[in-house]
Design a protein around this motif. Structure first.
Motif, PDB file in Angstrom:
ATOM      1  N   GLU A  63      70.761  73.198 -61.901  1.00  0.00           N
ATOM      2  CA  GLU A  63      70.001  72.885 -60.882  1.00  0.00           C
ATOM      3  C   GLU A  63      70.806  72.050 -59.650  1.00  0.00           C
ATOM      4  O   GLU A  63      69.740  71.791 -58.556  1.00  0.00           O
ATOM      5  N   ALA A  64      71.761  71.437 -60.248  1.00  0.00           N
ATOM      6  CA  ALA A  64      72.594  70.955 -59.403  1.00  0.00           C
ATOM      7  C   ALA A  64      73.033  71.231 -57.874  1.00  0.00           C
ATOM      8  O   ALA A  64      74.288  70.493 -57.468  1.00  0.00           O
ATOM      9  N   HIS A  65      72.663  72.825 -58.089  1.00  0.00           N
ATOM     10  CA  HIS A  65      73.425  73.353 -56.887  1.00  0.00           C
ATOM     11  C   HIS A  65      73.579  73.660 -55.789  1.00  0.00           C
ATOM     12  O   HIS A  65      72.534  72.852 -55.362  1.00  0.00           O
ATOM     13  N   THR A  90      79.136  73.673 -56.953  1.00  0.00           N
ATOM     14  CA  THR A  90      79.478  73.214 -56.099  1.00  0.00           C
ATOM     15  C   THR A  90      78.940  74.577 -54.723  1.00  0.00           C
ATOM     16  O   THR A  90      79.337  76.049 -55.663  1.00  0.00           O
ATOM     17  N   GLY A  91      77.978  74.339 -54.235  1.00  0.00           N
ATOM     18  CA  GLY A  91      77.320  74.772 -52.910  1.00  0.00           C
ATOM     19  C   GLY A  91      78.179  75.535 -51.637  1.00  0.00           C
ATOM     20  O   GLY A  91      79.863  74.758 -52.096  1.00  0.00           O
ATOM     21  N   GLU A  92      78.417  75.957 -51.009  1.00  0.00           N
ATOM     22  CA  GLU A  92      79.269  76.410 -49.554  1.00  0.00           C
ATOM     23  C   GLU A  92      79.306  75.116 -49.262  1.00  0.00           C
ATOM     24  O   GLU A  92      80.764  75.810 -48.584  1.00  0.00           O
ATOM     25  N   ASN A  93      78.406  74.262 -48.989  1.00  0.00           N
ATOM     26  CA  ASN A  93      78.958  73.132 -47.937  1.00  0.00           C
ATOM     27  C   ASN A  93      79.056  71.565 -48.810  1.00  0.00           C
ATOM     28  O   ASN A  93      78.911  70.548 -48.509  1.00  0.00           O
ATOM     29  N   THR A  94      79.572  72.196 -50.274  1.00  0.00           N
ATOM     30  CA  THR A  94      79.081  70.462 -51.160  1.00  0.00           C
ATOM     31  C   THR A  94      80.985  69.699 -50.893  1.00  0.00           C
ATOM     32  O   THR A  94      81.988  70.751 -51.143  1.00  0.00           O
ATOM     33  N   GLU A 107      93.711  68.852 -57.773  1.00  0.00           N
ATOM     34  CA  GLU A 107      94.438  70.459 -58.571  1.00  0.00           C
ATOM     35  C   GLU A 107      93.741  71.365 -58.971  1.00  0.00           C
ATOM     36  O   GLU A 107      93.038  72.311 -59.106  1.00  0.00           O
ATOM     37  N   LEU A 108      93.160  70.854 -60.283  1.00  0.00           N
ATOM     38  CA  LEU A 108      92.773  70.987 -61.650  1.00  0.00           C
ATOM     39  C   LEU A 108      91.324  71.851 -61.036  1.00  0.00           C
ATOM     40  O   LEU A 108      90.600  72.761 -61.448  1.00  0.00           O
ATOM     41  N   ILE A 109      90.757  71.186 -60.209  1.00  0.00           N
ATOM     42  CA  ILE A 109      89.103  71.377 -60.332  1.00  0.00           C
ATOM     43  C   ILE A 109      89.230  72.131 -58.580  1.00  0.00           C
ATOM     44  O   ILE A 109      88.524  73.511 -58.993  1.00  0.00           O
ATOM     45  N   ALA A 110      90.026  72.055 -58.039  1.00  0.00           N
ATOM     46  CA  ALA A 110      90.623  72.648 -56.392  1.00  0.00           C
ATOM     47  C   ALA A 110      90.428  74.744 -57.382  1.00  0.00           C
ATOM     48  O   ALA A 110      90.365  75.660 -56.662  1.00  0.00           O
ATOM     49  N   GLU A 111      91.330  75.087 -58.445  1.00  0.00           N
ATOM     50  CA  GLU A 111      91.577  76.266 -58.945  1.00  0.00           C
ATOM     51  C   GLU A 111      90.013  76.837 -58.825  1.00  0.00           C
ATOM     52  O   GLU A 111      90.032  77.917 -59.047  1.00  0.00           O
ATOM     53  N   LYS A 112      89.171  75.735 -59.978  1.00  0.00           N
ATOM     54  CA  LYS A 112      88.101  76.990 -60.095  1.00  0.00           C
ATOM     55  C   LYS A 112      86.644  76.207 -58.677  1.00  0.00           C
ATOM     56  O   LYS A 112      87.084  77.440 -58.668  1.00  0.00           O
ATOM     57  N   ALA A 113      87.020  75.276 -58.100  1.00  0.00           N
ATOM     58  CA  ALA A 113      86.110  75.420 -56.690  1.00  0.00           C
ATOM     59  C   ALA A 113      86.400  75.878 -55.793  1.00  0.00           C
ATOM     60  O   ALA A 113      85.494  75.423 -54.532  1.00  0.00           O
TER      61      ALA A 113
END
Length: 319
Positions: A63-65, A90-94, A107-113
């Motif tokens: 729902e938060a996408h 995370t969407g295209e412009n989030t 860094e940990l989040i960036a690896e996924k998103a």
């Protein structure tokens, strides 16, 4: 760019500051990301902050996408299990801002998103739990610091976040030295947060005891050696803030608060992360290794893994 929707992942001590600050914005769609029993509790009870109940929307990751801004305010131990939810939000412009402690959550989040979504940031707020809610002093809270890792530093999303916070009670500033600012806070946490947690005393112990100061100094020297090896000059971090207040000698920082409450701490993101970096760089970290194992042992004690106080043993008396 204009931020019209914000999702907060983690409605604890840090997330409460963001929810408090943004709840009065009439033109903003604000929600907390949660699922299962936690979502049910938030829908029923709301978020109790400074004695007031706030009721942001409660969204699943789906729902938060696509929200304009995702604020990650989790405890470090909860991050691995939340990475898939972050990716789903995370969407295209989030834009993603991690207000977590430590120096590696981005860094940990960036690896996924994806690294392009990350706007590096930190928060300094003396928030504590009272009953089912959280409390902090809005006037003395230093607040949120954020910025781009490289030019252009005055980017569209930096200006959008400034506009978002501008007419709220949130204290904020942007910087061209965000990595150094994050490491400067990391140094405070490692050197001031951890030794007192082992001793179980307020921060006044560093002034009262040359031994506590020696431990703090040893932790600091190891951290600064790692920072230098990584090309991080913490002298670039701002030395003071227009907000904030003197810390009383009785103050108990977050690691000791966790120990007092029987919770697991964030030692893995403090000394744990520093030990790992030290090994990668060939820099010895004996003070941090000792501190890491001591706090892990205190967690085990709180978990009931051992109890050799003798209180549970039967005593016999000679006749």
């Amino acid at each position: 760019m204009k931020i019209r929707s914000v999702a907060v992942l983690g409605a604890g001590a840090v997330g409460s500051y963001v929810i408090w600050g943004l709840s009065e914005k009439n033109d903003l769609k604000l929600g907390v990301v949660a699922e299962g029993e936690r979502a049910g509790r938030l829908k029923q009870n709301g978020c109790r902050i400074n004695g007031v109940t706030y009721r942001p929307q409660v969204w699943t990751p789906k729902e938060a996408h696509g929200v304009d801004l995702l604020v990650v305010a989790l405890k470090y131990g909860a991050l691995p299990g939340a990475l898939e939810s972050i990716r789903e939000v995370t969407g295209e412009n989030t834009v993603i801002m991690s207000l977590m402690n430590g120096v590696d959550s981005e860094e940990l989040i960036a690896e996924k998103a994806g690294s392009s979504h990350m706007l590096y940031s930190l928060i300094k707020v003396a928030s504590h739990k009272e009953g089912e809610g959280y409390c902090f002093d809005p006037d003395t809270t230093i607040g949120i610091v954020f910025g781009e890792l490289s030019a252009p530093y005055d980017s569209d999303r930096v200006r959008a976040v400034e506009e978002l916070f501008a007419d709220t009670g949130i204290h904020f500033r942007h910087t061209e030295h965000i990595r150094e600012e994050i490491w400067s806070k990391f140094r405070l946490n490692v050197c001031n947060n951890l030794p007192q947690a082992i001793l179980g005393a307020g921060v006044g112990c560093y002034q009262d005891s040359v031994h506590m100061k020696a431990i703090s100094d040893g932790l600091r020297q190891e951290l600064e050696a790692v920072a230098v090896a990584k090309g991080i000059d913490m002298n670039k971090a701002a030395g003071s803030s227009v907000h904030g207040s003197a810390v009383p000698p009785s103050a108990r920082y977050s690691t000791l608060q966790d120990i007092d409450a029987g919770r697991h701490t964030e030692i893995d993101m403090f000394s744990g992360a520093l030990i790992k970096m030290g090994k990668e760089l060939g820099i010895p970290t004996p003070y941090n290794e000792y501190t890491y194992h001591m706090i892990k042992a205190l967690e085990e004690k709180n978990d009931g893994r051992f109890d050799y106080t003798g209180k549970k043993e039967k005593t016999t008396c000679a006749k």
